[in-house]
Design a protein around this motif. Structure first.
Motif, PDB file in Angstrom:
ATOM      1  N   ILE A 184      -8.996  -6.672  -6.588  1.00  0.00           N
ATOM      2  CA  ILE A 184      -8.567  -7.587  -5.527  1.00  0.00           C
ATOM      3  C   ILE A 184      -7.159  -8.066  -5.830  1.00  0.00           C
ATOM      4  N   ARG A 185      -6.226  -7.699  -4.979  1.00  0.00           N
ATOM      5  CA  ARG A 185      -4.849  -8.151  -5.134  1.00  0.00           C
ATOM      6  C   ARG A 185      -4.614  -9.338  -4.211  1.00  0.00           C
ATOM      7  N   ASN A 227     -17.003  -9.524   2.132  1.00  0.00           N
ATOM      8  CA  ASN A 227     -16.244  -9.947   3.299  1.00  0.00           C
ATOM      9  C   ASN A 227     -14.953 -10.624   2.828  1.00  0.00           C
ATOM     10  N   LYS A 228     -13.821 -10.091   3.268  1.00  0.00           N
ATOM     11  CA  LYS A 228     -12.521 -10.606   2.814  1.00  0.00           C
ATOM     12  C   LYS A 228     -12.302 -12.059   3.235  1.00  0.00           C
ATOM     13  N   LEU A 246      -4.172 -12.782   0.738  1.00  0.00           N
ATOM     14  CA  LEU A 246      -4.952 -11.654   0.237  1.00  0.00           C
ATOM     15  C   LEU A 246      -4.224 -10.344   0.487  1.00  0.00           C
ATOM     16  N   GLY A 247      -4.128  -9.530  -0.557  1.00  0.00           N
ATOM     17  CA  GLY A 247      -3.479  -8.226  -0.438  1.00  0.00           C
ATOM     18  C   GLY A 247      -4.504  -7.117  -0.359  1.00  0.00           C
ATOM     19  N   GLU A 248      -4.183  -5.966  -0.939  1.00  0.00           N
ATOM     20  CA  GLU A 248      -5.078  -4.812  -0.874  1.00  0.00           C
ATOM     21  C   GLU A 248      -6.313  -5.019  -1.741  1.00  0.00           C
ATOM     22  N   THR A 281      -4.181  -8.459 -11.273  1.00  0.00           N
ATOM     23  CA  THR A 281      -4.092  -8.187  -9.837  1.00  0.00           C
ATOM     24  C   THR A 281      -3.874  -9.450  -9.006  1.00  0.00           C
ATOM     25  N   ILE A 282      -4.058 -10.622  -9.613  1.00  0.00           N
ATOM     26  CA  ILE A 282      -3.802 -11.876  -8.900  1.00  0.00           C
ATOM     27  C   ILE A 282      -2.491 -12.469  -9.400  1.00  0.00           C
TER      28      ILE A 282
END
Length: 287
Positions: A184-185, A227-228, A246-248, A281-282
């Protein structure tokens, strides 16, 4: 199944009847009762009116208890009936007792265990999906409170069990997989009064945003959907988080090859999710 209890107590029924009785203006006028006065205030417990209402309320209570008993019996019969529904297959999967033989019951025309033993139940998570031409069943054990893949010999025995308790003609696809790995980016804006620049919380050095990510993933029902939007909502609930971009998001079932999640929702392949490499990634930005 635990039936829903609907029966009211005798006192509750009497109180409701008394309120309905005094709600009529003619009754209040006949008895000379002031507006706002309750039945218990207007009539003594030993009055004829009070005793009559109590007798009727007691009879209604008994009737409602009988209805509850009947409802419970009907629900219990329905729960134990052999119907090829998704809930049926889920219940049978969770009831599997590793190492025990099934006994055929000539009265119910079904296989079952003569003795229920929770200590032998190795399936702690199950998800059933109706694929139209077949039924897919995902199962996992439990390790550290989280789903864990079942050993091959256990899964083989479980497949034999499910083929005995399934409906004739139904094709079952039974699997046990590791949790889907998610990358999670995201860019998270933090309050500098609460967080350090590296994302750790000042008061206890906990990386609260990353903990919130895994808590959200752990809270998804086994076999459920990532769920994003709900992930972003969970992060914004963290004290000191000002904004989330929120990214990719991507997933992997083998820990090597990752695939981008294109929509807002993603159904798990393995039944559950685990985060990967959140520290890298964050990205954290202080406001």
């Amino acid at each position: 199944i635990t039936p829903t209890k609907m029966a009211r107590t005798t006192d509750t029924i009497k109180k409701e009847m008394g309120e309905a009785f005094l709600a009529q203006k003619g009754v209040r006028a006949f008895y000379g009762i002031e507006e706002g006065k309750r039945f218990s205030q207007a009539f003594s417990p030993v009055s004829l009116e009070s005793m009559l209402l109590y007798a009727v309320a007691a009879a209604i209570h008994v009737l409602e208890v009988l209805f509850d008993t009947l409802r419970g019996e009907v629900e219990d019969r329905a729960a134990n009936a052999i119907v090829g529904s998704v809930p049926y297959y889920h219940r049978m999967a969770m009831n599997y007792q590793h190492g025990d033989a099934l006994i055929y019951n000539e009265k119910t025309y079904a296989y079952g265990y003569p003795i229920s033993d929770d200590t032998k139940r190795v399936v702690h998570f199950a998800a059933v999906r109706d694929l139209g031409t077949s039924i897919q069943i995902l199962v996992s054990g439990r390790e550290g409170g989280r789903p864990s893949i079942l050993p091959n010999d256990t899964l083989d025995a479980f497949r034999v069990y499910m083929n005995l308790v399934k409906m004739a003609g139904v094709v079952l696809e039974v699997y046990s997989y590791s949790a889907d790995r998610l990358k999670i980016r995201a860019k998270v804006q933090l309050d500098p009064l609460i967080f350090n620049a590296n994302g750790s919380r000042i008061r206890d050095n906990v990386r609260a945003v990353e903990v919130a990510v895994q808590n959200y993933l752990d809270g998804i029902t086994y076999g459920g959907v990532f769920n994003k939007t709900r992930l972003v909502d969970a992060l914004q609930m963290v004290e000191g988080v000002v904004d989330v971009e929120l990214g990719e998001c991507s997933y992997s079932i083998d820990g090597t090859n990752y695939h981008t999640i294109t929509g807002n929702n993603f159904s798990s392949v393995g039944g559950s999710f685990v985060s990967q490499d959140l520290t890298n990634t964050i990205t954290y930005v202080q406001s």
